[in-house]
Design a protein around this motif. Structure first.
Motif, mmCIF file in Angstrom:
data_model
loop_
_atom_site.group_PDB
_atom_site.id
_atom_site.type_symbol
_atom_site.label_atom_id
_atom_site.label_comp_id
_atom_site.label_asym_id
_atom_site.label_seq_id
_atom_site.Cartn_x
_atom_site.Cartn_y
_atom_site.Cartn_z
ATOM 1 N N ASP A 1 -110.209 17.050 1.556
ATOM 2 C CA ASP A 1 -110.724 16.755 2.882
ATOM 3 C C ASP A 1 -111.721 17.437 3.392
ATOM 4 N N SER A 2 -112.427 16.814 4.700
ATOM 5 C CA SER A 2 -113.647 17.446 5.148
ATOM 6 C C SER A 2 -113.698 17.008 6.552
ATOM 7 N N LYS A 3 -114.303 17.964 7.342
ATOM 8 C CA LYS A 3 -114.537 17.745 8.904
ATOM 9 C C LYS A 3 -115.906 17.185 8.852
ATOM 10 N N ASP A 4 -116.912 17.569 7.993
ATOM 11 C CA ASP A 4 -118.044 17.313 8.411
ATOM 12 C C ASP A 4 -118.852 16.807 7.151
ATOM 13 N N LEU A 5 -118.345 16.528 6.187
ATOM 14 C CA LEU A 5 -118.990 15.833 4.966
ATOM 15 C C LEU A 5 -119.528 17.012 3.817
ATOM 16 N N TYR A 6 -119.871 18.344 4.684
ATOM 17 C CA TYR A 6 -120.424 19.648 4.035
ATOM 18 C C TYR A 6 -119.293 20.463 3.221
ATOM 19 N N HIS A 7 -118.181 20.564 3.844
ATOM 20 C CA HIS A 7 -117.518 21.739 3.470
ATOM 21 C C HIS A 7 -115.960 20.922 3.346
ATOM 22 N N TRP A 8 -115.698 21.024 1.996
ATOM 23 C CA TRP A 8 -114.144 20.368 1.458
ATOM 24 C C TRP A 8 -113.047 21.355 0.926
ATOM 25 N N GLN A 9 -111.989 21.094 1.359
ATOM 26 C CA GLN A 9 -110.832 21.654 1.018
ATOM 27 C C GLN A 9 -109.969 20.860 -0.057
ATOM 28 N N ASP A 10 -109.782 21.268 -1.210
ATOM 29 C CA ASP A 10 -108.905 20.502 -2.007
ATOM 30 C C ASP A 10 -107.389 20.433 -1.711
ATOM 31 N N LYS A 11 -106.756 19.403 -1.953
ATOM 32 C CA LYS A 11 -105.448 19.096 -1.330
ATOM 33 C C LYS A 11 -104.457 18.565 -2.298
ATOM 34 N N GLY A 12 -105.143 18.290 -3.674
ATOM 35 C CA GLY A 12 -104.004 18.379 -4.802
ATOM 36 C C GLY A 12 -103.925 16.745 -5.115
ATOM 37 N N LYS A 13 -102.844 16.406 -5.803
ATOM 38 C CA LYS A 13 -102.612 14.805 -6.398
ATOM 39 C C LYS A 13 -102.464 14.051 -5.313
ATOM 40 N N ALA A 14 -103.155 12.853 -5.340
ATOM 41 C CA ALA A 14 -103.023 11.789 -4.616
ATOM 42 C C ALA A 14 -102.072 10.619 -4.978
ATOM 43 N N VAL A 15 -102.180 10.297 -6.167
ATOM 44 C CA VAL A 15 -101.151 9.428 -6.572
ATOM 45 C C VAL A 15 -100.651 9.793 -7.983
ATOM 46 N N GLN A 16 -99.397 9.064 -8.301
ATOM 47 C CA GLN A 16 -98.990 9.691 -9.689
ATOM 48 C C GLN A 16 -99.403 8.430 -10.676
ATOM 49 N N ALA A 17 -100.712 8.672 -11.132
ATOM 50 C CA ALA A 17 -101.102 7.378 -11.890
ATOM 51 C C ALA A 17 -102.189 8.144 -12.755
ATOM 52 N N ARG A 18 -102.616 7.319 -13.843
ATOM 53 C CA ARG A 18 -103.694 8.111 -14.675
ATOM 54 C C ARG A 18 -104.754 7.043 -14.430
ATOM 55 N N GLY A 19 -105.902 7.450 -14.235
ATOM 56 C CA GLY A 19 -107.171 6.268 -14.044
ATOM 57 C C GLY A 19 -108.388 7.074 -13.478
#
Length: 324
Positions: free
Chosen positions: A182-200
């Motif tokens: 996630d990011s508030k400004d498109l420049y600084h990002w914070q990783d949040k982990g897995k989004a879905v239980q799937a391979r792809g």
């Protein structure tokens, strides 16, 4: 001839394939955006070197630049324009893959997969880098995103209802799972982990028919998820583009798509490897097996699910505007 009849005569379905790269015949991973100044639609794509018969191992999918095609008729026909001028290439034999391109407040942003060289196999780092541009052709490096590992590909960015941004990507070190940041400004990002239980890979998130959708390339057709909050995702049992089509170069599974929502319609741009059709596969190392083309189909919504018919004639006339 009256106007209604004339319009119906002139309106033709899109060709199959929609687009083939004239340089290396290896167009893949498309993303489509409107160029406001030129009043054209542009398609950015991974420009694989399919016709390089001297390529060793997997070098033909490395050492690539990002191709650009343009459409003057709302996405119905496409012509080769150029390769993107990207000023981030610190390594010899640098590789650019799978661009994501969006516009915000007059600035274009690209989130690009960068591989530090041209390699014979998949066992090397890759990162997602952020670039910006004023004209969609010349791109300036901003940063390398601080994601969870050093082996990540296929960014997709979507603006959340609160005005912040979310980026989905493929984490290859976790069984090729889909992660997000996630990011508030498109420049600084914070990783949040897995989004879905799937391979792809190649995640694509969009809003249509009053809900959010995620489509990922599961290598056996496109897997579909739906969500009301962009956090909890429900898997749709049926996959898209799993069964072969009948059109030219459309007998193989569909891969790594983009979706353009335009008015009340949604269009799926995808690529195929024509030489990898199950019924008549080409030799694995041949040019026929390596080449890839871009195809197009209109999405349909039936009983709460996404469907599409790749053999049904597709008509498109995209109107200018921001892609959601």
């Amino acid at each position: 001839m009256n106007a209604c009849v004339q319009k119906s005569v002139l309106r033709q379905p899109v060709a199959k394939p929609l687009y083939a790269d004239p340089v290396f015949d290896g167009a893949a991973d498309p993303v489509v955006i409107y160029h406001k100044k030129e009043k054209k639609w542009l398609m950015f794509y991974t420009n694989r070197r399919a016709t390089d018969e001297k390529a060793e191992g997997l070098t033909w999918v490395h050492g690539t630049r990002i191709g650009i095609a343009e459409s003057k008729d709302g996405g119905a026909t496409w012509d080769y324009r150029d390769t993107a001028s990207i000023n981030y290439r610190p390594d010899a034999g640098y590789t650019h893959w799978a661009p994501e391109v969006i516009e915000h407040e007059g600035v274009y942003h690209m989130y690009l997969t960068y591989v530090p060289g041209t390699f014979t196999d998949w066992n090397h780092p890759r990162h997602i880098v952020h670039l910006t541009s004023k004209n969609l052709f010349n791109w300036d490096y901003q940063s390398t995103l601080p994601l969870v590992t050093n082996k990540v590909i296929d960014a997709n960015v979507y603006r959340l209802p609160d005005g912040t941004w979310r980026l989905w990507y493929n984490n290859e070190r976790d069984g090729k799972s889909i992660y997000y940041a996630d990011s508030k400004d498109l420049y600084h990002w914070q990783d949040k982990g897995k989004a879905v239980q799937a391979r792809g890979e190649g995640p694509k998130v969009f809003r249509w028919k009053d809900q959010y959708w995620m489509i990922i390339d599961a290598w056996k057709g496109l897997q579909v998820f739906s969500s009301n909050d962009l956090l909890t995702w429900k898997l749709q049992e049926e996959r898209l583009l799993e069964e072969p089509g009948k059109g030219t170069d459309d007998q193989a599974i569909g891969g790594h798509p983009d979706v353009v929502v335009n008015g009340d319609k949604a269009y799926l741009f995808y690529f195929t490897h024509p030489g990898r059709a199950k019924a008549n596969p080409a030799p694995a190392t041949s040019v026929a097996a390596k080449r890839s083309v871009i195809q197009l189909v209109e999405l349909e919504y039936q009983n709460g699910k996404l469907t599409c018919d790749r053999d049904k004639p597709t008509y498109i006339n995209l109107k200018p505007g921001k892609k959601p």
